[in-house]
Design a protein around this motif. Structure first.
Motif, PDB file in Angstrom:
ATOM      1  N   ALA A 121       0.824  -1.203   0.000  1.00 23.05           N
ATOM      2  CA  ALA A 121       0.000   0.000   0.000  1.00 23.05           C
ATOM      3  C   ALA A 121       0.862   1.258   0.000  1.00 23.05           C
ATOM      4  CB  ALA A 121      -0.934  -0.003   1.209  1.00 23.05           C
ATOM      5  N   THR A 122       1.966   1.228   0.750  1.00 26.52           N
ATOM      6  CA  THR A 122       2.871   2.377   0.765  1.00 26.52           C
ATOM      7  C   THR A 122       3.502   2.591  -0.599  1.00 26.52           C
ATOM      8  OG1 THR A 122       3.344   1.968   3.099  1.00 26.52           O
ATOM      9  CG2 THR A 122       4.882   3.370   1.902  1.00 26.52           C
ATOM     10  N   ALA A 123       3.853   1.511  -1.288  1.00 30.77           N
ATOM     11  CA  ALA A 123       4.405   1.635  -2.635  1.00 30.77           C
ATOM     12  C   ALA A 123       3.396   2.271  -3.586  1.00 30.77           C
ATOM     13  CB  ALA A 123       4.837   0.262  -3.149  1.00 30.77           C
ATOM     14  N   VAL A 124       2.138   1.861  -3.470  1.00 31.89           N
ATOM     15  CA  VAL A 124       1.085   2.465  -4.296  1.00 31.89           C
ATOM     16  C   VAL A 124       0.934   3.946  -3.978  1.00 31.89           C
ATOM     17  CG1 VAL A 124      -1.397   2.448  -4.779  1.00 31.89           C
ATOM     18  CG2 VAL A 124      -0.151   0.293  -4.592  1.00 31.89           C
ATOM     19  N   CYS A 125       0.973   4.276  -2.696  1.00 32.03           N
ATOM     20  CA  CYS A 125       0.841   5.679  -2.291  1.00 32.03           C
ATOM     21  C   CYS A 125       2.007   6.514  -2.794  1.00 32.03           C
ATOM     22  CB  CYS A 125       0.740   5.770  -0.765  1.00 32.03           C
ATOM     23  SG  CYS A 125      -0.785   5.087  -0.080  1.00 32.03           S
ATOM     24  N   LEU A 126       3.219   5.969  -2.763  1.00 27.03           N
ATOM     25  CA  LEU A 126       4.371   6.699  -3.280  1.00 27.03           C
ATOM     26  C   LEU A 126       4.242   6.920  -4.786  1.00 27.03           C
ATOM     27  CD1 LEU A 126       7.256   4.972  -1.291  1.00 27.03           C
ATOM     28  CD2 LEU A 126       6.588   7.372  -1.132  1.00 27.03           C
ATOM     29  N   GLY A 160      -7.468  -6.442  -2.303  1.00 30.35           N
ATOM     30  CA  GLY A 160      -8.455  -5.539  -1.725  1.00 30.35           C
ATOM     31  C   GLY A 160      -7.971  -4.920  -0.429  1.00 30.35           C
ATOM     32  N   VAL A 161      -7.211  -5.677   0.365  1.00 36.07           N
ATOM     33  CA  VAL A 161      -6.620  -5.126   1.585  1.00 36.07           C
ATOM     34  C   VAL A 161      -5.660  -3.987   1.241  1.00 36.07           C
ATOM     35  CG1 VAL A 161      -5.184  -5.632   3.597  1.00 36.07           C
ATOM     36  CG2 VAL A 161      -6.837  -7.323   2.792  1.00 36.07           C
ATOM     37  N   VAL A 162      -4.846  -4.198   0.204  1.00 32.74           N
ATOM     38  CA  VAL A 162      -3.897  -3.166  -0.219  1.00 32.74           C
ATOM     39  C   VAL A 162      -4.639  -1.911  -0.675  1.00 32.74           C
ATOM     40  CG1 VAL A 162      -2.097  -2.601  -1.895  1.00 32.74           C
ATOM     41  CG2 VAL A 162      -2.162  -4.874  -0.857  1.00 32.74           C
ATOM     42  N   VAL A 163      -5.716  -2.087  -1.418  1.00 33.19           N
ATOM     43  CA  VAL A 163      -6.495  -0.943  -1.898  1.00 33.19           C
ATOM     44  C   VAL A 163      -7.096  -0.182  -0.724  1.00 33.19           C
ATOM     45  CG1 VAL A 163      -8.565  -0.284  -3.183  1.00 33.19           C
ATOM     46  CG2 VAL A 163      -6.993  -1.957  -4.144  1.00 33.19           C
ATOM     47  N   ALA A 164      -7.685  -0.897   0.225  1.00 34.93           N
ATOM     48  CA  ALA A 164      -8.297  -0.240   1.385  1.00 34.93           C
ATOM     49  C   ALA A 164      -7.257   0.513   2.208  1.00 34.93           C
ATOM     50  CB  ALA A 164      -9.010  -1.280   2.257  1.00 34.93           C
ATOM     51  N   GLU A 165      -6.102  -0.088   2.422  1.00 36.07           N
ATOM     52  CA  GLU A 165      -5.061   0.567   3.208  1.00 36.07           C
ATOM     53  C   GLU A 165      -4.508   1.789   2.476  1.00 36.07           C
ATOM     54  OE1 GLU A 165      -3.420  -3.351   5.664  1.00 36.07           O
ATOM     55  OE2 GLU A 165      -2.270  -2.542   3.984  1.00 36.07           O
ATOM     56  N   ALA A 166      -4.326   1.664   1.168  1.00 33.14           N
ATOM     57  CA  ALA A 166      -3.815   2.807   0.399  1.00 33.14           C
ATOM     58  C   ALA A 166      -4.810   3.959   0.412  1.00 33.14           C
ATOM     59  CB  ALA A 166      -3.514   2.380  -1.039  1.00 33.14           C
ATOM     60  N   PHE A 167      -6.090   3.660   0.392  1.00 29.35           N
ATOM     61  CA  PHE A 167      -7.116   4.699   0.366  1.00 29.35           C
ATOM     62  C   PHE A 167      -7.069   5.555   1.625  1.00 29.35           C
ATOM     63  CE2 PHE A 167     -11.458   6.017   1.572  1.00 29.35           C
ATOM     64  CZ  PHE A 167     -11.757   6.827   0.487  1.00 29.35           C
ATOM     65  N   VAL A 168      -6.900   4.922   2.768  1.00 27.89           N
ATOM     66  CA  VAL A 168      -6.908   5.679   4.027  1.00 27.89           C
ATOM     67  C   VAL A 168      -5.541   6.273   4.356  1.00 27.89           C
ATOM     68  CG1 VAL A 168      -8.811   4.308   4.953  1.00 27.89           C
ATOM     69  CG2 VAL A 168      -6.459   3.619   5.421  1.00 27.89           C
ATOM     70  N   CYS A 209       2.591   6.874   6.290  1.00 30.86           N
ATOM     71  CA  CYS A 209       1.671   6.139   5.424  1.00 30.86           C
ATOM     72  C   CYS A 209       1.721   4.648   5.756  1.00 30.86           C
ATOM     73  CB  CYS A 209       2.056   6.404   3.971  1.00 30.86           C
ATOM     74  SG  CYS A 209       1.011   5.583   2.754  1.00 30.86           S
ATOM     75  N   TRP A 210       2.924   4.120   5.917  1.00 30.77           N
ATOM     76  CA  TRP A 210       3.074   2.693   6.222  1.00 30.77           C
ATOM     77  C   TRP A 210       2.454   2.364   7.583  1.00 30.77           C
ATOM     78  CZ3 TRP A 210       5.665  -0.265   9.921  1.00 30.77           C
ATOM     79  CH2 TRP A 210       5.832  -1.613   9.604  1.00 30.77           C
ATOM     80  N   ALA A 211       2.685   3.230   8.566  1.00 31.92           N
ATOM     81  CA  ALA A 211       2.133   2.991   9.898  1.00 31.92           C
ATOM     82  C   ALA A 211       0.612   3.036   9.880  1.00 31.92           C
ATOM     83  CB  ALA A 211       2.689   4.017  10.881  1.00 31.92           C
ATOM     84  N   ARG A 212       0.058   3.989   9.127  1.00 37.14           N
ATOM     85  CA  ARG A 212      -1.403   4.079   9.041  1.00 37.14           C
ATOM     86  C   ARG A 212      -1.983   2.862   8.334  1.00 37.14           C
ATOM     87  NH1 ARG A 212      -5.710   3.520   9.489  1.00 37.14           N
ATOM     88  NH2 ARG A 212      -7.536   4.885   9.311  1.00 37.14           N
ATOM     89  N   ALA A 213      -1.305   2.409   7.299  1.00 38.70           N
ATOM     90  CA  ALA A 213      -1.773   1.224   6.584  1.00 38.70           C
ATOM     91  C   ALA A 213      -1.704  -0.013   7.476  1.00 38.70           C
ATOM     92  CB  ALA A 213      -0.946   1.014   5.311  1.00 38.70           C
TER      93      ALA A 213
END
Length: 253
Positions: free
Chosen positions: A52-57, A125-133, A187-191
């Motif tokens: 998720a952090t990679a997607v956010c970056l 789907g977990v990665v998508v949800a974590e990246a969203f928040v 971002c990683w901690a929030r995910a």
């Protein structure tokens, strides 16, 4: 006059953590941490939070650059929309993801029909949800770093013949690297700690979508001591994150 409410406020924040440490089953901690379900939830949490952090970056850094450097109509509205997940209840975010990316969703139906891709109740789907928040934490941090960076270095690179992409890659990114790192860590901690959007959009399936927060929720109903052990792991990660970002926060004006 402010001392008493300050001490009460500190106690309000610290005592629950102290209670967690006091009630921890220290004698059986190592054995419980080695249990297969704990290790699987930890592995899945680390994997999905990192993805998720990679997607956010990949998406958040360009978005932060757009908000910081490009003046376009509706920029304030876009900035407000980007930060909505910060205040949106995570469960609502999960419902919104289902309505858009679910098998009957606006985009999910097309993904299913055209490519056979189904995101809800999967690890993706977990990665998508974590990246969203988590993405707003990265965008805010990087945008602030971009606004604070001295643009004269970029202008100097442009006068020497560097293209915009070269100037961004060779000049801008090194300048804002501390902000990107801090945003990535947050971002990683929030995910890693995401619960509401994950359980709503991806479900709670051991080995596939059950991350550490979901495992804590499940264990609390059947085995409270296991929930305490899992909570201690997340608490330790949080303390490490705070320690890594301490210098940035302490030295900030």
């Amino acid at each position: 006059m402010l001392l008493v409410p300050a001490v009460v406020g500190m106690a309000f924040l610290v005592l629950p953590l102290a209670g967690l440490l006091a009630r921890a089953p220290w004698a059986t901690l190592a054995r419980r941490l080695a249990e297969p379900q704990v290790l699987e939830a930890l592995r899945l949490s680390l994997l999905t939070a990192t993805a998720a952090t990679a997607v956010c970056l990949l998406l958040g850094v360009p978005l932060a650059w757009l908000l910081a450097r490009v003046d376009f109509p509706g920029r304030r509205l876009v900035r407000a929309l980007v930060t909505v997940p910060l205040v949106l209840p995570p469960v609502v975010g999960g419902v919104a993801l289902l309505l858009v990316l679910g098998r009957r969703g606006l985009i999910g139906q097309w993904l299913d029909d055209a490519f056979g891709v189904t995101l809800p109740f999967t690890t993706a789907g977990v990665v998508v949800a974590e990246a969203f928040v988590a993405m707003p934490f990265l965008v805010i941090s990087v945008e602030g770093a971009l606004r604070a960076a001295d643009r004269r270095f970029e202008e100097a690179a442009a006068t020497l013949g560097a293209s915009r992409w070269t100037a961004f890659r060779r000049v801008t990114l090194p300048l804002i690297a501390p902000g990107v790192v801090a945003g990535g860590v947050l971002c990683w901690a929030r995910a890693l700690g995401e619960f509401g959007a994950t359980i709503t959009f991806a479900g709670n399936f051991p080995g596939r979508t059950q991350t550490m927060p979901l495992a804590v929720y499940l264990a609390l109903e059947t085995e409270p001591e296991a929930a305490i052990v899992l909570s201690l792991v997340l608490l330790a990660v949080s303390v490490i994150i705070l320690a890594c970002l301490r210098d940035k926060w302490v030295n900030s004006p």
